[in-house]
Design an enzyme around this catalytic site. Sequence first.
Site, PDB file in Angstrom:
ATOM      1  N   PRO A   1       0.844  -1.203   0.000  1.00 28.24           N
ATOM      2  CG  PRO A   1       0.066  -0.966   2.195  1.00 28.24           C
ATOM      3  CD  PRO A   1       0.800  -1.913   1.293  1.00 28.24           C
TER       4      PRO A   1
ATOM      5  CE  LYS B   1       4.133  -2.478   4.072  1.00 24.12           C
ATOM      6  NZ  LYS B   1       5.160  -1.462   4.412  1.00 24.12           N
TER       7      LYS B   1
ATOM      8  CB  CYS C   1       3.053   5.333   7.125  1.00 24.61           C
ATOM      9  SG  CYS C   1       3.308   6.865   6.191  1.00 24.61           S
TER      10      CYS C   1
ATOM     11  CD  GLN D   1      -1.723   0.608   5.239  1.00 25.31           C
ATOM     12  OE1 GLN D   1      -1.478   1.742   4.856  1.00 25.31           O
ATOM     13  NE2 GLN D   1      -0.801  -0.349   5.286  1.00 25.31           N
TER      14      GLN D   1
ATOM     15  CG  HIS E   1       9.952  -1.335   5.086  1.00 27.59           C
ATOM     16  ND1 HIS E   1       9.657  -1.111   3.755  1.00 27.59           N
ATOM     17  CD2 HIS E   1      11.139  -0.720   5.301  1.00 27.59           C
ATOM     18  CE1 HIS E   1      10.610  -0.376   3.211  1.00 27.59           C
ATOM     19  NE2 HIS E   1      11.523  -0.129   4.134  1.00 27.59           N
TER      20      HIS E   1
ATOM     21  N   GLY F   1       6.862  -2.550  -3.310  1.00 28.02           N
ATOM     22  CA  GLY F   1       6.275  -1.231  -3.432  1.00 28.02           C
ATOM     23  C   GLY F   1       6.947  -0.396  -4.494  1.00 28.02           C
ATOM     24  NE  ARG F   2      11.136   2.565  -1.648  1.00 31.33           N
ATOM     25  CZ  ARG F   2      12.403   2.716  -1.283  1.00 31.33           C
ATOM     26  NH1 ARG F   2      13.055   3.813  -1.588  1.00 31.33           N
ATOM     27  NH2 ARG F   2      13.028   1.754  -0.632  1.00 31.33           N
TER      28      ARG F   2
END
Length: 357
Positions: free
Chosen positions: A17, A145, A101, A71, A175, A230-231
């Site tokens: 996300p 997450k 985040c 999310q 992460h 993700g990226r």
Amino acid sequence: MRSIGRHTLRNNLFVAPMAGVTDRPFRQLCKSLGAGYAVSEMVASNAQLWKSEKTMRRANHAGEVEPIAVQIAGADPAMMAEAARYNVDNGAQIIDINMGCPAKKVCNVAAGSALLQNEGLVRQIVEAVVGAVGTGPDAVPVTLKIRTGWNPENRNALTIARIAQEAGISMLTVHGRTRADLYHGAAEYATIAAVKRAVSIPVVANGDITSPQKAKYVLEQTGADALMIGRAAQGRPWLFREIEHFLAHGELLPPPRIDEIREVMNHHLEDHYAFYGEFTGVRTARKHIGWYTRGLSGAQGFRHRMNTLDSTREQLAAVNAFFDEQAEFSDRLVYVDDGDGNDDSDGGPDHLDRLAA
């Protein structure tokens, strides 16, 4: 790992996300190109924002390939529980809690990875959300997450993982950076491996998975049940297909052909325009076009010109003309150093919108 709760997945390659990126058109595209699962952009737990245009768009899952995962982000257990119920009532089949985040605007309101500093509050939130939607015969799986900790001196992912498991979390994504790391330096996988050994729930590895070879390496190093990307998928949604093939057959697929990339981009842009409308669509598409063209010959000048266009018709024509020029050089994509300072193997910093959006 091929399921979350009662939901069957195509494979164990997940779309991370990302606010302002993983909208419905992008999620659908990644799923069509090999991703087994995708999580929506984060939705704020503040009920006053649920009827805003941006939040309603983020909660739009019409026609999306199931399962539908949403999310939610916030720091108040009761509000998070209510947000979970609200999104389930509006079609969510899986709820994911954002404690990863690192953005200041999110952490400044004690949400996202800021929560990792308060293990007691983490427990209250996950218990409240699981209690709201994750129990009984119609239980909705709740996932979490996180990052490895607040900073390198305070890596507490193992403690958070045990709290999550005890509270009934169905899957944990880690992460491989702390909040203090933001997106700098290399992700580390030792902590993810330790988390995997410490709990019995499925663990997903996230961070710097930029190629099929790296995907295999991360799975081997962590023992994770799945990978979240993700990226690296920004402008390269076919990466999921490439990884899936490499993990299954041990060989690399050839780079995509120019005509195939053109087709992917045209489909993505048309879906994007239809989703956002003319005014917003042309502006929000610019970042995707920039990612698709990053590292290609003449891309920097093209991006400057493209950013001056104000209609979807002009934008789409410019993109197709640019790829006509690329086809003159090769029938497959050829990347060069375009001098913009970006690492073209990984999509640069995540685009982050306001949490209140």
